[in-house]
Design a protein around this motif. Structure first.
Motif, PDB file in Angstrom:
ATOM      1  N   SER A  25      -5.918  -4.624  -2.558  1.00  0.00           N
ATOM      2  CA  SER A  25      -5.202  -3.250  -2.234  1.00  0.00           C
ATOM      3  C   SER A  25      -5.012  -2.644  -3.493  1.00  0.00           C
ATOM      4  O   SER A  25      -5.363  -1.054  -3.628  1.00  0.00           O
ATOM      5  CB  SER A  25      -4.073  -3.619  -1.386  1.00  0.00           C
TER       6      SER A  25
ATOM      7  N   GLY B 215      -6.521   0.997  -4.656  1.00  0.00           N
ATOM      8  CA  GLY B 215      -5.816   2.303  -4.281  1.00  0.00           C
ATOM      9  C   GLY B 215      -5.371   2.978  -5.509  1.00  0.00           C
ATOM     10  O   GLY B 215      -4.617   3.793  -5.632  1.00  0.00           O
TER      11      GLY B 215
ATOM     12  N   THR C 213       0.864  -1.316  -0.042  1.00  0.00           N
ATOM     13  CA  THR C 213      -0.033  -0.050  -0.124  1.00  0.00           C
ATOM     14  C   THR C 213       0.696   1.280  -0.015  1.00  0.00           C
ATOM     15  O   THR C 213       0.462   2.347  -0.690  1.00  0.00           O
ATOM     16  CB  THR C 213      -1.033  -0.101   1.424  1.00  0.00           C
TER      17      THR C 213
END
Length: 792
Positions: free
Chosen positions: A154, A158, A122
């Protein structure tokens, strides 16, 4: 050998057999070799994991090349050990890592919990891209599946906030490593159009922003991998830049002919990847989920840009009623609009034009020619627009002659681009010079076509002249303009070659140039600007201040002859030179002065990067050039031009120089060393040999260009010019001058051009007894001596 190193003995031996098969063993093809290396490491790592008890609550994961199953020779292993808070995780990791370290196998490793893996994915974009390629090797499969799923989720969640960072990271990598498609020595992994761009496409597909790359990209990926595999195997280590001296061997292993065939195939593959990335990044940005007010907006507005051309979603697109069948200038209007606005052409628009645009009939409509000139005059934006047209099959439709130069690698080391890219780069440079000429349209067309004759057996200037005539008539240019365009292509090397291989102060040289151009002052003006654009588009350092000064001087003299003015005569010795001669006569010792070069700084103090003039006055005897050049080399001065004159028995030599590093040395120190050489207290040959051993950049034998000697006879002047081409090194001019002097050759003038690690040195020669023709036996003797000096 330590115990842990012994554990990996079988792995090391097996790797050695795969990479270096013995007599009677089969040499694996690149793809088979990668597969065998992956299988070998998978088996060893799984076996080792089982031995140390790596089972429940821990998983060994491969990322990077091993994760992708694309492991090339000598690449590092990228491994991640994931554990569900096991207290013995560090002990297990050490038991895995140490045998590999002790065996000398490159390893990039980490030990993390699932939460830590997701956190790293991340916060660290590079790590995230690597983890998207994760593959289970050993241990608990369910733990791997959990981590892999979380990382991918993720990444998808994102990507909206990380997309700009991804683009910035990619752009910075391209700027650092250049373009694989058009570079002479490309970085196969990190360059634009290289393997990292293929992995970027995979990452965007994993984010569900684009579809998986198609078969063209897959084929390009395979070629890039095969070449990189052979490069690693040949180098015996991890190397990603394909050097020219390695390319022939790699081409032979891949059964692709010679290095030029390989370079052309690589260029095509990299252009496929590069174009796919350009389209993918635009498509990905358009597909990013919108939030807030952006999500409430209507579809993007189609803003008119030109007739039949609109902006749609940040791209140049066709208006709904625009058709190429009814508007023959539409393709070029779209291209010119894209260059003018800096917006990319939509992929759908390119595809639609490729399907519907007919070939332009001869002669082209005036509107099409006007749009072409608008495109060519746009400068830097031209490069990307032509690339898009070429990838879409449209540029070749406009210029069928382009096929011979597309992806064509250059034949000399001075060029950093493929021939097609060099032509476009030259045109972009010429766009900055259009205000200097009366016919900017012809300058742009000449820049685009000046090397169009390359890729064929005959002299490219002669072939290009015919092609220039053909293209000019197809464009519908007036016949006089067609002849001028053809002459630009035919004579685009006339000014630089004459300025660097002839004496521009000799009236016969001027007469020869004026006669070649039929006294056409407009053509001279165009060739002057083209010489600058061509040099700037060739590579770093090619358009140097000294080269500009030489060509400017030649053009001034030719222009004067064309308009009937007296040709400027060589300037008499100026006050400083006369003063040096007087001091040398009075003292009987050499004299030196240093000042800014006429081709560098003017009316101000010279910067360290600009050339300087070193004036040397000493008795005019055989050996004066070699002595002066040797002392300059001893002080790390790179000689660009040597002007040799004599006055009252004193040689007055002018060297245009620049320091290889640092600043210019103190003239007093130069003079002191020159005096010591002349009186015999300093052994110049030994001092230069010692300096080369201590300070020269190491150059392996395989990196040196084999020197060549060329002879040029000027019928107009009777001059004989020897040209040496080879690798640069400290003291080369000194060694060559010694060789010439030892053969009884006197040097009238010398011109030295340094292009990166290569040099082109020209010497106008006569025999000491005054003979100017230099019979063939004398030339053979001189040539052998010069080649030996260049190789010593």
């Amino acid at each position: 050998m330590s115990t842990t190193a012994g554990i990996a003995d079988d792995l090391v031996r097996a790797r050695a057999v795969l990479l270096h098969p013995g007599p009677g063993q089969r040499r694996l093809a690149p793809e088979a070799l990668r597969g065998a290396l992956v299988d070998l490491h998978d088996f060893w790592l799984a076996s080792r994991a089982a031995t140390i008890g790596l089972t429940e609550g821990v998983a060994l994961i491969a990322v990077g090349a091993l994760g992708r199953r694309e492991l090339v020779p000598y690449s590092d292993l990228d491994l991640v050990m994931v554990h569900d808070r096991r207290p013995d995780a560090d002990r297990l990791a050490e038991a895995m890592w140490y045998p590999l370290w002790d065996a000398g196998i490159g390893l990039d490793h980490s030990v993390r919990t699932p939460g830590q893996v997701v956190e790293v994915a991340t916060t660290d974009l590079r790590a995230a891209l690597g983890l998207l390629e994760a593959r289970h090797l050993a241990g608990e499969r369910a733990l791997f599946d959990k981590v892999n799923s979380a990382v991918r989720q993720s990444w998808r969640a994102g990507i909206r906030t990380r997309f700009d960072e991804l683009v910035e990271l990619t752009t910075a990598r391209w700027e650092r490593n250049g373009d694989v498609a058009h570079r002479v020595e490309p970085d196969l992994k990190n360059g634009r159009g290289g393997l990292r761009d293929v992995y970027l496409l995979d990452a965007l597909a994993a984010a569900q922003l684009i579809d998986r790359p198609g078969p063209e990209v897959a084929a390009a990926r395979l070629l890039l991998l095969d070449v990189r595999t052979e490069l690693h195997r040949l180098a015996g280590r991890n190397r990603d830049v394909l050097r020219a001296q390695d390319a022939d061997d790699i081409a032979a292993q891949l059964e692709m002919g010679d290095r030029f065939d390989l370079a052309r195939a690589l260029s095509g593959a990299a252009r496929t990847v590069g174009y796919a990335v350009d389209v993918a990044l635009r498509a990905a940005r358009a597909a990013l989920p919108r939030r807030g007010l952006a999500a409430l907006r209507r579809a993007p507005v189609r803003r008119p840009l030109d007739e039949g051309v609109v902006e749609h979603n940040g791209e140049v697109a066709l208006a709904r009623d625009a058709t190429a069948a009814k508007d023959p200038a539409l393709v070029l209007r779209v291209a010119a609009t894209a260059a003018r606005t800096g917006l990319p052409i939509a992929a759908g628009t390119l595809a639609r034009l490729a399907d519907t645009a007919p070939e332009l009939r001869m002669p082209w409509p005036r509107a099409a020619v006007a749009e072409l000139l608008s495109l060519l005059g746009s400068g830097r934006p031209l490069v990307d627009v032509v690339e898009a047209l070429d990838r879409g099959g449209l540029w070749g439709r406009l210029f069928p002659e382009w096929g011979a130069v597309r992806d064509l690698p250059p034949r000399d080391r001075a060029h950093v681009w493929t021939v097609d890219r060099h032509l476009v780069e030259t045109c972009a440079q010429a766009a900055r010079l259009t205000t200097r000429v009366a016919r900017p349209d012809l300058l742009l067309l000449g820049a685009l076509l000046h090397d169009i004759g390359k890729g064929r057996e005959e002299d490219h200037s002669v072939v290009g002249e015919g092609l220039g005539t053909q293209i000019g008539r197809r464009l519908g240019l007036p016949e006089r303009d067609v002849l001028t365009l053809a002459a630009m292509v035919r004579h685009h090397l006339l000014l630089p070659d004459t300025a660097t291989r002839r004496d521009p102060e000799d009236e016969a040289t001027v007469t020869r140039v004026v006669s070649t151009l039929d006294g056409d002052a407009q053509l001279l003006e165009l060739l002057h600007a083209l010489a600058e654009a061509d040099s700037l588009a060739t590579g770093p350092g090619v358009w140097s201040p000294w080269k500009r000064a030489l060509i400017d001087r030649l053009v001034r003299r030719c222009r004067a002859a064309m308009i009937g003015e007296p040709i400027p005569q060589p300037e008499p010795l100026d006050e400083l030179r006369r003063e040096l001669v007087a001091r040398a006569e009075a003292s009987g010792r050499p004299q030196i002065s240093v000042r800014p070069s006429a081709g560098g700084a003017r009316d101000r103090e010279a910067s360290p990067d600009e050339p300087s003039e070193v004036l040397v006055a000493l008795p005019d005897l055989p050996g004066s050039l070699s002595v002066a050049a040797g002392v300059l080399a001893l002080h790390s001065l790179e000689v660009h031009v040597a002007e040799l004159r004599s006055h009252q028995g004193i040689a007055v030599d002018t060297f245009t120089v620049s320091p290889r590093f640092g600043r210019m040395p103190d003239p007093a120190v130069l003079r002191e060393d020159l005096i010591r050489v002349v009186d015999g207290s300093l052994d110049l040959a030994e001092a230069l040999a010692r300096k080369e051993r201590d300070y020269a950049r190491p150059v392996g034998l395989e990196e040196r260009v084999p020197p060549r000697v060329l002879w040029f006879d000027d019928e107009a002047t009777g001059a004989v010019v020897l040209e040496l081409r080879g690798s640069d090194r400290i003291g080369l001019l000194h060694r060559v001058a010694v060789a010439l002097e030892s053969c009884g050759a006197d040097v009238r003038w010398a011109k030295v051009e340094t292009l990166g690690s290569s040099v082109v040195d020209s010497f106008c020669l006569v025999e000491v007894d005054g003979e100017t023709s230099l019979p063939r036996p004398v030339r053979r003797k001189i040539e052998q001596a010069v080649l030996e000096a260049a190789n010593s």
